[in-house]
Design a protein around this motif. Sequence first.
Motif, PDB file in Angstrom:
ATOM      1  N   CYS A  60       0.230  -0.519   8.659  1.00  0.00           N
ATOM      2  CA  CYS A  60      -0.884  -0.800   7.766  1.00  0.00           C
ATOM      3  C   CYS A  60      -1.372  -2.216   8.074  1.00  0.00           C
ATOM      4  CB  CYS A  60      -0.479  -0.659   6.304  1.00  0.00           C
ATOM      5  SG  CYS A  60       0.685  -1.928   5.780  1.00  0.00           S
ATOM      6  N   TYR A  61      -2.457  -2.618   7.456  1.00  0.00           N
ATOM      7  CA  TYR A  61      -3.039  -3.917   7.789  1.00  0.00           C
ATOM      8  C   TYR A  61      -2.883  -4.910   6.649  1.00  0.00           C
ATOM      9  CZ  TYR A  61      -4.821  -1.101  11.536  1.00  0.00           C
ATOM     10  OH  TYR A  61      -4.882  -0.268  12.610  1.00  0.00           O
ATOM     11  N   CYS A  62      -1.910  -4.639   5.800  1.00  0.00           N
ATOM     12  CA  CYS A  62      -1.738  -5.491   4.618  1.00  0.00           C
ATOM     13  C   CYS A  62      -1.447  -6.945   5.002  1.00  0.00           C
ATOM     14  CB  CYS A  62      -0.608  -4.969   3.752  1.00  0.00           C
ATOM     15  SG  CYS A  62      -1.010  -3.401   2.971  1.00  0.00           S
ATOM     16  N   ASP A  63      -0.640  -7.145   6.077  1.00  0.00           N
ATOM     17  CA  ASP A  63      -0.242  -8.511   6.427  1.00  0.00           C
ATOM     18  C   ASP A  63      -1.391  -9.301   7.041  1.00  0.00           C
ATOM     19  OD1 ASP A  63       3.189  -7.800   7.284  1.00  0.00           O
ATOM     20  OD2 ASP A  63       2.279  -8.521   5.434  1.00  0.00           O
ATOM     21  N   SER A  64      -2.114  -8.628   7.999  1.00  0.00           N
ATOM     22  CA  SER A  64      -3.163  -9.360   8.691  1.00  0.00           C
ATOM     23  C   SER A  64      -4.421  -9.488   7.818  1.00  0.00           C
ATOM     24  CB  SER A  64      -3.503  -8.673  10.014  1.00  0.00           C
ATOM     25  OG  SER A  64      -3.754  -7.304   9.786  1.00  0.00           O
ATOM     26  N   GLN A  65      -4.730  -8.454   7.038  1.00  0.00           N
ATOM     27  CA  GLN A  65      -5.918  -8.502   6.177  1.00  0.00           C
ATOM     28  C   GLN A  65      -5.498  -8.163   4.760  1.00  0.00           C
ATOM     29  OE1 GLN A  65      -8.508  -5.576   7.850  1.00  0.00           O
ATOM     30  NE2 GLN A  65      -9.531  -7.027   9.198  1.00  0.00           N
ATOM     31  N   CYS A 121       0.824  -1.221   0.000  1.00  0.00           N
ATOM     32  CA  CYS A 121       0.000   0.000   0.000  1.00  0.00           C
ATOM     33  C   CYS A 121       0.850   1.259   0.000  1.00  0.00           C
ATOM     34  CB  CYS A 121      -0.954   0.012   1.196  1.00  0.00           C
ATOM     35  SG  CYS A 121      -0.135   0.222   2.783  1.00  0.00           S
ATOM     36  N   GLY A 122       2.171   1.141   0.213  1.00  0.00           N
ATOM     37  CA  GLY A 122       3.035   2.308   0.123  1.00  0.00           C
ATOM     38  C   GLY A 122       3.055   3.181   1.351  1.00  0.00           C
ATOM     39  N   SER A 123       2.359   2.801   2.434  1.00  0.00           N
ATOM     40  CA  SER A 123       2.379   3.673   3.609  1.00  0.00           C
ATOM     41  C   SER A 123       3.721   3.545   4.324  1.00  0.00           C
ATOM     42  CB  SER A 123       1.218   3.364   4.549  1.00  0.00           C
ATOM     43  OG  SER A 123       1.256   2.033   4.954  1.00  0.00           O
ATOM     44  N   ASN A 124       4.110   4.639   4.981  1.00  0.00           N
ATOM     45  CA  ASN A 124       5.369   4.676   5.718  1.00  0.00           C
ATOM     46  C   ASN A 124       5.186   3.913   7.026  1.00  0.00           C
ATOM     47  OD1 ASN A 124       7.592   5.311   7.277  1.00  0.00           O
ATOM     48  ND2 ASN A 124       7.742   7.402   6.477  1.00  0.00           N
ATOM     49  N   LEU A 125       5.836   2.767   7.145  1.00  0.00           N
ATOM     50  CA  LEU A 125       5.614   1.888   8.294  1.00  0.00           C
ATOM     51  C   LEU A 125       6.256   2.424   9.565  1.00  0.00           C
ATOM     52  CD1 LEU A 125       6.106  -1.548   6.491  1.00  0.00           C
ATOM     53  CD2 LEU A 125       3.975  -0.333   6.971  1.00  0.00           C
TER      54      LEU A 125
END
Length: 172
Positions: A153-158, A144-148
């Motif tokens: 972000c929730y890319c991994d869990s969802q 998603c390109g967000s600065n971690l």
Amino acid sequence: MQINTAQLLKQAIGSNRSYEINDMFIADDERESGECHIQGTVELIRTDRGILVQGKLAGTSNIMCSRCLTMFDYPLSFGMEDEFFPSRDVTSGISLSLPDDSTTFMIDEYHILDLSEAIRQYVLITIPMKPLCHPDCAGLCPNCGSNLNQNACYCDSQPQESPLGNLLRKGK
Ligand SMILES: [Zn+2]
Ligand SMILES: [Zn+2]
């Protein structure tokens, strides 16, 4: 970072003077080095061929993190030691030939010694090839390109559907 060396060039070998450096400059290169702030003291020593500049300098350079792409102040600290050669004899006014070396630094015909280019080169050597804002910078989410570093972000869990994936499913 320009120093008039006319007086020092007239003095005996070994004569020296100190100068305070406190300057901003731009050290542009492919790592997007931005504004640099450099402070310290340099000593100018008259040699048989010209003027030797020695000093310890420190400061910051505003550069881009190679992982999260944010700008941050990278701390700089380096010692310099370079000999500068006069292009004109200070007493006779005769033009002097320079040592045949492309890395040679010159004192101009008005006896002005400009430290900018030498310091710029030290700065570029000091900055790492892949600078990091923090040793454990989390970087950007490849999905998603967000600065971690700033927000998880929730890319991994969802796993999120890409907009294209949603469109394709709607079209069915
Ligand atoms: Zn970073
Ligand atoms: Zn993400």
